[in-house]
Design a protein around this motif. Structure first.
Motif, PDB file in Angstrom:
ATOM      1  N   ASP A 109      72.573  97.013  48.374  1.00  0.00           N
ATOM      2  CA  ASP A 109      71.695  97.795  49.253  1.00  0.00           C
ATOM      3  C   ASP A 109      70.518  98.361  48.466  1.00  0.00           C
ATOM      4  O   ASP A 109      69.369  98.329  48.923  1.00  0.00           O
ATOM      5  N   GLU A 110      70.814  98.885  47.292  1.00  0.00           N
ATOM      6  CA  GLU A 110      69.772  99.495  46.461  1.00  0.00           C
ATOM      7  C   GLU A 110      68.736  98.459  46.041  1.00  0.00           C
ATOM      8  O   GLU A 110      67.528  98.707  46.101  1.00  0.00           O
ATOM      9  N   TYR A 111      69.205  97.293  45.606  1.00  0.00           N
ATOM     10  CA  TYR A 111      68.245  96.272  45.205  1.00  0.00           C
ATOM     11  C   TYR A 111      67.425  95.783  46.400  1.00  0.00           C
ATOM     12  O   TYR A 111      66.200  95.633  46.315  1.00  0.00           O
ATOM     13  N   PHE A 112      68.085  95.564  47.544  1.00  0.00           N
ATOM     14  CA  PHE A 112      67.375  95.099  48.731  1.00  0.00           C
ATOM     15  C   PHE A 112      66.269  96.088  49.112  1.00  0.00           C
ATOM     16  O   PHE A 112      65.142  95.697  49.412  1.00  0.00           O
ATOM     17  N   ALA A 113      66.575  97.375  49.062  1.00  0.00           N
ATOM     18  CA  ALA A 113      65.605  98.405  49.418  1.00  0.00           C
ATOM     19  C   ALA A 113      64.420  98.443  48.453  1.00  0.00           C
ATOM     20  O   ALA A 113      63.323  98.877  48.821  1.00  0.00           O
ATOM     21  N   SER A 114      64.628  97.966  47.221  1.00  0.00           N
ATOM     22  CA  SER A 114      63.548  97.982  46.223  1.00  0.00           C
ATOM     23  C   SER A 114      62.547  96.845  46.415  1.00  0.00           C
ATOM     24  O   SER A 114      61.456  96.868  45.840  1.00  0.00           O
ATOM     25  N   ARG A 115      62.899  95.846  47.217  1.00  0.00           N
ATOM     26  CA  ARG A 115      62.019  94.705  47.435  1.00  0.00           C
ATOM     27  C   ARG A 115      60.871  95.095  48.364  1.00  0.00           C
ATOM     28  O   ARG A 115      60.949  96.074  49.111  1.00  0.00           O
ATOM     29  N   SER A 116      59.806  94.301  48.341  1.00  0.00           N
ATOM     30  CA  SER A 116      58.685  94.570  49.236  1.00  0.00           C
ATOM     31  C   SER A 116      59.139  94.419  50.686  1.00  0.00           C
ATOM     32  O   SER A 116      60.103  93.699  50.976  1.00  0.00           O
ATOM     33  N   LEU A 117      58.453  95.099  51.591  1.00  0.00           N
ATOM     34  CA  LEU A 117      58.823  95.041  53.002  1.00  0.00           C
ATOM     35  C   LEU A 117      58.806  93.608  53.523  1.00  0.00           C
ATOM     36  O   LEU A 117      59.727  93.178  54.219  1.00  0.00           O
ATOM     37  N   LYS A 118      57.769  92.857  53.172  1.00  0.00           N
ATOM     38  CA  LYS A 118      57.666  91.484  53.660  1.00  0.00           C
ATOM     39  C   LYS A 118      58.813  90.623  53.141  1.00  0.00           C
ATOM     40  O   LYS A 118      59.324  89.763  53.863  1.00  0.00           O
ATOM     41  N   SER A 119      59.235  90.856  51.902  1.00  0.00           N
ATOM     42  CA  SER A 119      60.364  90.101  51.353  1.00  0.00           C
ATOM     43  C   SER A 119      61.653  90.436  52.080  1.00  0.00           C
ATOM     44  O   SER A 119      62.480  89.563  52.349  1.00  0.00           O
ATOM     45  N   ARG A 120      61.828  91.707  52.431  1.00  0.00           N
ATOM     46  CA  ARG A 120      63.037  92.119  53.158  1.00  0.00           C
ATOM     47  C   ARG A 120      63.066  91.513  54.559  1.00  0.00           C
ATOM     48  O   ARG A 120      64.094  91.003  55.008  1.00  0.00           O
ATOM     49  N   LEU A 121      61.918  91.555  55.233  1.00  0.00           N
ATOM     50  CA  LEU A 121      61.850  90.990  56.582  1.00  0.00           C
ATOM     51  C   LEU A 121      62.081  89.483  56.546  1.00  0.00           C
ATOM     52  O   LEU A 121      62.769  88.925  57.387  1.00  0.00           O
ATOM     53  N   GLY A 122      61.514  88.837  55.542  1.00  0.00           N
ATOM     54  CA  GLY A 122      61.701  87.393  55.397  1.00  0.00           C
ATOM     55  C   GLY A 122      63.152  87.033  55.128  1.00  0.00           C
ATOM     56  O   GLY A 122      63.661  86.036  55.642  1.00  0.00           O
ATOM     57  N   ALA A 123      63.829  87.850  54.325  1.00  0.00           N
ATOM     58  CA  ALA A 123      65.242  87.592  54.016  1.00  0.00           C
ATOM     59  C   ALA A 123      66.109  87.703  55.256  1.00  0.00           C
ATOM     60  O   ALA A 123      67.092  86.964  55.411  1.00  0.00           O
ATOM     61  N   ILE A 124      65.759  88.617  56.146  1.00  0.00           N
ATOM     62  CA  ILE A 124      66.521  88.772  57.386  1.00  0.00           C
ATOM     63  C   ILE A 124      66.271  87.590  58.315  1.00  0.00           C
ATOM     64  O   ILE A 124      67.183  87.047  58.932  1.00  0.00           O
ATOM     65  N   ALA A 125      65.015  87.169  58.397  1.00  0.00           N
ATOM     66  CA  ALA A 125      64.638  86.116  59.347  1.00  0.00           C
ATOM     67  C   ALA A 125      65.052  84.719  58.905  1.00  0.00           C
ATOM     68  O   ALA A 125      65.354  83.858  59.732  1.00  0.00           O
ATOM     69  N   SER A 126      65.070  84.483  57.610  1.00  0.00           N
ATOM     70  CA  SER A 126      65.309  83.124  57.105  1.00  0.00           C
ATOM     71  C   SER A 126      66.778  82.716  57.186  1.00  0.00           C
ATOM     72  O   SER A 126      67.661  83.468  56.775  1.00  0.00           O
ATOM     73  N   ARG A 127      67.011  81.537  57.695  1.00  0.00           N
ATOM     74  CA  ARG A 127      68.337  80.912  57.633  1.00  0.00           C
ATOM     75  C   ARG A 127      68.259  79.880  56.498  1.00  0.00           C
ATOM     76  O   ARG A 127      68.186  78.671  56.732  1.00  0.00           O
ATOM     77  N   GLN A 128      68.239  80.381  55.297  1.00  0.00           N
ATOM     78  CA  GLN A 128      67.916  79.600  54.104  1.00  0.00           C
ATOM     79  C   GLN A 128      68.726  78.316  54.007  1.00  0.00           C
ATOM     80  O   GLN A 128      69.936  78.313  54.220  1.00  0.00           O
TER      81      GLN A 128
END
Length: 201
Positions: A109-128
């Motif tokens: 959670d801590e690392y995820f929160a440290s990422r840029s907003l766009k990176s966090r949104l992309g990680a949620i949206a992407s079905r990698q």
């Protein structure tokens, strides 16, 4: 004990690796923490890709990814992997092999929160690693996620970390006339003592 000095000196391979990574941070133009991660699929066929090392801890090397990605699924099926960090500017590399465990909870959670907003949104949206109809479709998914979560998106359940706990770490440095210096640290498990061997180039 194998005689070592200079850049190879030290009694803790994780500290040596961190020292080399810190030095690479001063000389590598882009992503000194980039590493090749190797896994195997269900048929035993190797797979390799570049990922970013996010932490060297006292007992392992940590990186983050989508758990549903090809590497995530392969690591869930076979929790063993290898990595290599190569720094052309330093003419050095570190190779690591061992077992892998998930890194979740507060640490992820801590690392995820440290990422840029766009990176966090992309990680949620992407079905990698899954098939994608078009980039337009991906951007539409990102827009939906943005509308839903705004500026403080939570870490999704499908995203987190892995820690590679080594049974083998090799330090390599370029030598004149291709007579390179190589030292490998090996142990049976985390509770065992490291054995250090100098290898032929």
């Amino acid at each position: 004990m194998t005689e070592r000095d200079g850049i190879f000196s030290g009694d803790d391979p994780f500290e040596i690796a961190q020292r080399w990574l810190d030095e690479a941070g001063e000389s590598e133009v882009n992503d000194p923490n980039a590493m090749a991660l190797s896994t195997v699929d269900a048929d035993g066929l190797p797979n390799v890709r570049m990922v970013l090392l996010k932490a060297i801890e006292p007992d392992g090397f940590v990186f983050y990814t989508n758990y549903g990605s090809a590497k995530g699924q392969e690591l869930e099926a076979n929790a063993r992997a290898a990595i290599v960090l190569h720094w052309k500017s330093l003419r050095r590399q570190v190779r690591v092999r061992g077992s892998v465990t998930r890194v979740g909870g507060a640490q992820a959670d801590e690392y995820f929160a440290s990422r840029s907003l766009k990176s966090r949104l992309g990680a949620i949206a992407s079905r990698q690693s899954q098939p994608l109809e078009s980039r337009t479709a991906l951007m539409a998914d990102v827009a939906k996620v943005t509308a839903k979560y705004g500026i403080n998106p939570p870490r999704p359940a499908h995203w987190g970390g892995f820690k590679l706990s080594p049974v083998e770490i090799e330090f390599w440095a370029d030598g004149a006339f291709r007579l390179h210096d190589r030292f490998v640290w090996r142990r049976e498990g985390a509770e065992n003592t490291w054995e250090i061997t100098r290898l032929h180039p």
